[in-house]
Each structure stands twice: as C-alpha cells, then as structure tokens.
Design a protein around this motif. Structure first.
Motif, short mmCIF file in Angstrom:
data_model
loop_
_atom_site.label_atom_id
_atom_site.label_comp_id
_atom_site.label_asym_id
_atom_site.label_seq_id
_atom_site.Cartn_x
_atom_site.Cartn_y
_atom_site.Cartn_z
N PHE A 178 -16.91 19.26 92.49
CA PHE A 178 -15.85 19.30 93.49
C PHE A 178 -15.52 20.74 93.88
CE2 PHE A 178 -14.01 14.93 92.19
CZ PHE A 178 -14.80 14.30 93.12
N GLU A 179 -15.54 21.66 92.91
CA GLU A 179 -15.28 23.07 93.21
C GLU A 179 -16.35 23.63 94.14
OE1 GLU A 179 -14.99 25.01 89.44
OE2 GLU A 179 -12.91 24.40 89.14
N ILE A 197 -16.65 21.19 102.14
CA ILE A 197 -16.81 19.74 102.15
C ILE A 197 -15.56 19.11 101.55
CG2 ILE A 197 -18.19 17.81 101.27
CD1 ILE A 197 -20.55 19.84 101.09
N PRO A 198 -14.94 18.15 102.24
CA PRO A 198 -13.74 17.52 101.69
C PRO A 198 -14.05 16.76 100.40
CG PRO A 198 -14.28 16.62 103.87
CD PRO A 198 -15.31 17.64 103.54
N CYS A 199 -13.13 16.81 99.45
CA CYS A 199 -13.31 16.18 98.14
C CYS A 199 -12.21 15.16 97.88
CB CYS A 199 -13.27 17.23 97.05
SG CYS A 199 -14.47 18.52 97.23
N GLU A 200 -12.53 14.20 97.02
CA GLU A 200 -11.53 13.22 96.62
C GLU A 200 -10.42 13.87 95.81
OE1 GLU A 200 -13.54 10.23 94.39
OE2 GLU A 200 -14.91 9.74 96.00
N ASP A 237 -8.67 17.60 94.65
CA ASP A 237 -8.58 19.02 94.96
C ASP A 237 -8.78 19.83 93.68
OD1 ASP A 237 -7.96 21.56 95.78
OD2 ASP A 237 -5.97 21.08 96.54
N PRO A 238 -9.90 20.54 93.55
CA PRO A 238 -10.17 21.26 92.31
C PRO A 238 -9.18 22.38 92.02
CG PRO A 238 -11.84 21.76 93.95
CD PRO A 238 -10.98 20.68 94.52
N ALA A 239 -8.65 23.01 93.05
CA ALA A 239 -7.66 24.08 92.83
C ALA A 239 -6.36 23.50 92.25
CB ALA A 239 -7.39 24.81 94.14
N LEU A 240 -5.97 22.35 92.75
CA LEU A 240 -4.76 21.70 92.23
C LEU A 240 -4.97 21.24 90.79
CD1 LEU A 240 -1.89 20.77 92.80
CD2 LEU A 240 -2.82 18.71 93.84
N VAL A 241 -6.13 20.72 90.48
CA VAL A 241 -6.44 20.30 89.11
C VAL A 241 -6.38 21.50 88.17
CG1 VAL A 241 -8.24 19.38 87.59
CG2 VAL A 241 -7.81 18.30 89.79
N THR A 242 -6.98 22.60 88.59
CA THR A 242 -6.97 23.81 87.77
C THR A 242 -5.55 24.32 87.55
OG1 THR A 242 -9.16 24.39 88.62
CG2 THR A 242 -7.90 26.15 87.57
N ALA A 243 -4.75 24.31 88.61
CA ALA A 243 -3.36 24.77 88.50
C ALA A 243 -2.56 23.87 87.56
CB ALA A 243 -2.71 24.81 89.87
N LEU A 244 -2.74 22.56 87.69
CA LEU A 244 -1.99 21.63 86.82
C LEU A 244 -2.47 21.72 85.37
CD1 LEU A 244 -1.77 18.51 89.13
CD2 LEU A 244 0.11 20.01 88.44
N ALA A 304 -4.30 12.08 92.16
CA ALA A 304 -5.70 12.34 91.81
C ALA A 304 -5.81 13.54 90.89
CB ALA A 304 -6.52 12.54 93.08
N ALA A 305 -5.09 14.59 91.19
CA ALA A 305 -5.16 15.80 90.36
C ALA A 305 -4.55 15.56 88.99
CB ALA A 305 -4.47 16.96 91.07
N LEU A 306 -3.37 14.93 88.95
CA LEU A 306 -2.71 14.69 87.66
C LEU A 306 -3.55 13.84 86.73
CD1 LEU A 306 1.02 14.01 88.63
CD2 LEU A 306 0.17 15.85 87.17
N PHE A 307 -4.11 12.78 87.26
CA PHE A 307 -4.84 11.87 86.38
C PHE A 307 -6.28 12.33 86.14
CE2 PHE A 307 -1.31 9.27 88.00
CZ PHE A 307 -0.62 9.23 86.80
N THR A 308 -6.75 13.29 86.92
CA THR A 308 -8.01 13.94 86.59
C THR A 308 -7.79 14.87 85.39
OG1 THR A 308 -8.83 13.83 88.85
CG2 THR A 308 -9.81 15.50 87.44
#
Length: 114
Positions: A7-8, A15-18, A20-27, A89-93
C-alpha cells in the motif's frame, strides 16, 4: 506488514489504496505507554460506537443542511462517510482485525433515524 508495504508503494505511485498507509503508520506510532494492545483495541471499538451514536445529533444540526452554493454541507458532513471508512480501515489494520466485520457492526450500532 507485507500488505502495508505494498500500500505504501502504491500510494507513493499515486494509486488509490483501500488503507491509507500514512494514517496506519501514524496510528501505530502513537501508542500510549502502559496500555495493552487489547485495551487499545477496545478504545478503537468504542471510538466507532461513539461516532455511530453521534450520527443522529450531527444529522439534526442546522449546519448539516445541504448548501447548494458550497455543493456540500456547511459542517462538511458530506465527508463523514469517507472519514469513517478510512479511520476504521487504518485502526483495524493496526490491530490486525477484519475491517469489513467491524464496519458491519458499526452499521448495526448506528441508529436508523434521528
């Protein structure tokens, strides 16, 4: 982790992703000290419950009326669905949980009408 790396790369290429890798990394990096992963997961679930039960209050707000001049709502309510989907999506990833099942639970908890 491999999926997040893909995704990153996709996100960097535009390319749009399901998810957001930046949000996942931040969380993932904002973990609080002394809190177990189970407690953090419960807080994530409670956040979605809070948002779900707040929807009728947001819908009843006068700023939630559609404004044709803005082609949206004064309080940006038209962005809420995307925000809920992206944050979930980010939280549960981060917690390695099934995103779809949590969003189905969100719909079950959400009141049908204000």
């Amino acid at each position: 982790q491999v999926t997040l790396s893909i995704f990153e790369l996709a996100s960097a290429a535009g390319i749009p992703c399901e998810v957001d890798p930046a949000l996942v990394t931040a969380l993932a990096g904002s973990g609080t000290e002394g809190v177990s992963p189970e407690e953090d997961y419960k807080v994530s679930c409670l956040l979605l419950v809070f948002v779900a039960v707040s929807l009728p209050l947001l819908a009843a707000d006068p700023a939630s009326l559609y404004n044709p001049e803005l082609d949206g709502h004064n309080n940006n309510l038209h962005c809420l669905a995307k925000a809920i989907a992206q944050l979930s999506a980010a939280l549960f990833t981060v917690h390695s949980k099934n995103i779809e099942s949590h969003l189905q639970e969100f719909l079950l908890v959400s009141p049908a009408s204000p």
